[in-house]
Structure formats: C-alpha cells, structure tokens
Design an enzyme around this catalytic site. Sequence first.
Site, PDB file in Angstrom:
ATOM      1  N   ASP A 169       0.739  -1.153  -0.293  1.00 45.30           N
ATOM      2  CA  ASP A 169       0.048  -0.129   0.017  1.00 45.30           C
ATOM      3  C   ASP A 169       0.852   1.303   0.013  1.00 45.30           C
ATOM      4  OD1 ASP A 169      -2.564   1.396   0.416  1.00 45.30           O
ATOM      5  OD2 ASP A 169      -2.133   1.711   2.370  1.00 45.30           O
ATOM      6  N   GLY A 195       5.565   5.729  13.235  1.00 45.02           N
ATOM      7  CA  GLY A 195       4.707   4.560  12.545  1.00 45.02           C
ATOM      8  C   GLY A 195       5.004   4.046  11.574  1.00 45.02           C
ATOM      9  N   ASP A 218       9.364   3.241  15.111  1.00 42.79           N
ATOM     10  CA  ASP A 218       8.246   2.311  15.119  1.00 42.79           C
ATOM     11  C   ASP A 218       8.533   1.652  16.492  1.00 42.79           C
ATOM     12  OD1 ASP A 218       5.952   0.935  14.875  1.00 42.79           O
ATOM     13  OD2 ASP A 218       5.927   1.408  12.816  1.00 42.79           O
ATOM     14  N   ASP A 238       7.834   4.454  21.141  1.00 40.69           N
ATOM     15  CA  ASP A 238       6.406   4.471  21.639  1.00 40.69           C
ATOM     16  C   ASP A 238       6.038   5.930  21.233  1.00 40.69           C
ATOM     17  OD1 ASP A 238       3.758   4.519  22.094  1.00 40.69           O
ATOM     18  OD2 ASP A 238       4.092   3.435  23.984  1.00 40.69           O
ATOM     19  N   CYS A 253      -1.354   6.793   7.408  1.00 42.64           N
ATOM     20  CA  CYS A 253      -2.144   5.896   7.994  1.00 42.64           C
ATOM     21  C   CYS A 253      -1.898   5.492   9.406  1.00 42.64           C
ATOM     22  CB  CYS A 253      -2.268   4.641   7.055  1.00 42.64           C
ATOM     23  SG  CYS A 253      -2.539   4.830   5.214  1.00 42.64           S
ATOM     24  N   ILE A 254      -1.853   6.344  10.191  1.00 42.55           N
ATOM     25  CA  ILE A 254      -1.597   6.202  11.613  1.00 42.55           C
ATOM     26  C   ILE A 254      -2.628   6.884  12.306  1.00 42.55           C
ATOM     27  CG2 ILE A 254      -0.035   7.014  13.620  1.00 42.55           C
ATOM     28  CD1 ILE A 254       1.323   4.962  11.576  1.00 42.55           C
ATOM     29  N   LEU A 255      -3.011   7.912  11.944  1.00 41.89           N
ATOM     30  CA  LEU A 255      -4.069   8.858  12.697  1.00 41.89           C
ATOM     31  C   LEU A 255      -5.431   7.811  12.899  1.00 41.89           C
ATOM     32  CD1 LEU A 255      -3.400  12.354  12.659  1.00 41.89           C
ATOM     33  CD2 LEU A 255      -2.549  10.654  14.542  1.00 41.89           C
ATOM     34  N   HIS A 256      -5.531   7.378  11.573  1.00 38.27           N
ATOM     35  CA  HIS A 256      -6.972   6.646  11.335  1.00 38.27           C
ATOM     36  C   HIS A 256      -7.107   5.501  12.453  1.00 38.27           C
ATOM     37  CE1 HIS A 256      -5.826   3.460   7.899  1.00 38.27           C
ATOM     38  NE2 HIS A 256      -4.979   3.525   9.297  1.00 38.27           N
ATOM     39  N   ASP A 306     -13.340  -1.162   8.842  1.00 39.79           N
ATOM     40  CA  ASP A 306     -12.215  -1.849   9.090  1.00 39.79           C
ATOM     41  C   ASP A 306     -11.509  -1.284  10.372  1.00 39.79           C
ATOM     42  OD1 ASP A 306     -10.610  -4.352   8.168  1.00 39.79           O
ATOM     43  OD2 ASP A 306      -9.084  -2.917   7.788  1.00 39.79           O
TER      44      ASP A 306
END
Length: 350
Positions: A169, A195, A218, A238, A253-256, A306
């Site tokens: 992706d 991340g 990460d 972290d 695609c982290i905050l989602h 999802d």
Amino acid sequence: MEMINKENLSSQAKLWNFIYGFADSLVLKSAVQLDLANIIHNHGSPMTLSELSLHLPSQPVNQDALYRVLRYLVHMKLFTKSSIDGELRYGLAPPAKFLVKGWDKCMLGAILTITDKDFMAPWHYLKEGILNDGSTSTAFEKALGTNIWDYMAEHPEKNQLFNEGMANDTRLIMSALVKECSSMFDGITTIVDVGGGTGTAVRNIAKAFPHIKCTVYDLPHVIADSPGYTEINSIQGDMFKYIPNADAIMMKCILHDWDDKECIEILKRCKDAVPRDGGKVIIIDIILDVKSEHPYTKMRLTLDLDMMLNTGGKERTEEEWKKLIHDAGYKGYKITHISAVQSVIEAYPY
C-alpha cells in the site's frame, strides 16, 4: 406487472451478489496462492488449461476445479478468455498486472493480508459493535482475544504478512506523493516517519530527495522486521511517550487507527518535535466524502469500518480533520488530493 418482476429480479440479484460478496475476495486469494497471473505473465502469451496446470505448485491438478475458478476470474474481468487456433486460452486483463511480482505497484501482499483468516475474523463481530454491551473491546479483541498490536507482537509470521501488505500500500501511495507533491519537501533537511513500519515510505523520500536525512520510528517488533535500508535511520520507540525531533514529522495511515482523544495526544507530541520556524506535520490518510462519485469512495467507507473493527479508529471527513487539527493547537492546514486512496494533509503547528 412485468416492470415489477424485473425490479424484483434486479433487487434479488443485487442481494445475492451481496450475500456471496466474499467469493470475489477468496477466489482472488486462491489465484494469488496458485500464482496464476505470474505463470501467464512469465509465459508471455495466453495459456491453455493444460499448460497452466503443468506450472502449478503441485501435481496432479484438478483441471475441472481450475477451469471453474478461471471462468470466475474471467467473469470478474481479472483474466481474459480467447480462442486461438481452436484452443481456449487464458490471459491477463489490465487489473491483473497488479498481481505480477517484481514491480512497485504489485498488490500481492495487501491481498494476502486482508484475506487472511484471522484478519477477516473481526468482521463477524460487526453486530456486537453496534449492540454495545458496555465493553470497550474492539471486534478484533472479541474475535482473537487480544488487541491487534499485541497480536502482531505475539505472531511474527502474521506481523510479517501485515508489514508486507502495508508495504504494498505504501509503495502505491508514495509513488503518487513523490511525483505530485515534491514541493512539499522544500526546505526540509530532516524527517521522521512516525509509525513508519519497515521504512518503505521514508525510503521513497530518501531516494527522491537524497539531501533529506530520513528516519523511521516504530515499535521494537516492527523495527526488528525491517530490512535495514542503508538510506534511512531506524529508531525504536512508542509515539505516545516520545517522538524524535525533525523539521517535519510524517504519519501515513496512523491517525485513522485511533480515536480523537488519542489523535490529539499524538498531534501534540508531533508539534513539540518540530521547530517553530517552518516545522510541519505531514499526515497521509483518507478524507471521507460520502457524496463523492470517486472510484475509491466505497473502499474508503469499507476502510472506515475496518478501522472501527480492528483498532477502534476511524476514517475522517475534512470537517473532522479540521476540528482534530484545531483541537491539537495547530494554526492551520492544507489538503492535497493525490492519485491514491489517501490524501495529504500538511498541518502547521506554529
């Protein structure tokens, strides 16, 4: 009467297609597992059933079953069927090129990840998420007994599969980002991908902009699975405890994955990590527009569910992003839509 019957027939057909909607995903999965697209691609021309059979990973082959799967793949418009010299031959339709290994837009990893039995299990708990019993557990936790992050740490083979899917992706997104948003990186000398998984995203930036010092940040088990690209630095940690300093922080695609409260906490830590003069946070995520006729609209809505099932997160509309960024204390933002499922949000803390 005839019009009513036609309407009923159409409605029933639609419902039957919904009922068996899983078949498309699992037939596609079987085609990937059998390597059908690569066999045909490497052959260089359409192949007969018997020719395909000879190249499958084990023998003997149930040719009737193979024929019926190929017939379905043709109906899906993934494969083609033609008669050449009196013989039925199977080739690749345009979407099947994304099943061919060896190029940066190959989607095999994403297919095998999303159709994995464990990763599909939370979808069976959608009802429980609506009829809230007071539990704060996600559907993933209900299905598999632990949260998705601990599950990945405890199952290295699934973690590797997940990372491969995310890398697929990422390659699609970053190809569009680098081509369409190059000015976004003007004035940046350091960037941290928070991340960032195995480093696929930030490696694309390092290749396109060699002057930028790129770092992937990460969790330890994710970094441990990284190929260790020479172009980038890797830091374990972290994001809820610490984010390394840089001119720009990137989150793809982290905050989602998180609810609003957790997102605000992450954004505040990002704000502290960038300089007051020219620092920014680059967010690569979906922007929902339910009225849009865009080809990706259904997929974006699917990904929202999802996130709800797997992490308790969500995809957001522009208004929701605007509020989130404002509540985190940022001064403004800019949205750029790219040739991908996701869009790019440049958030300016100062």
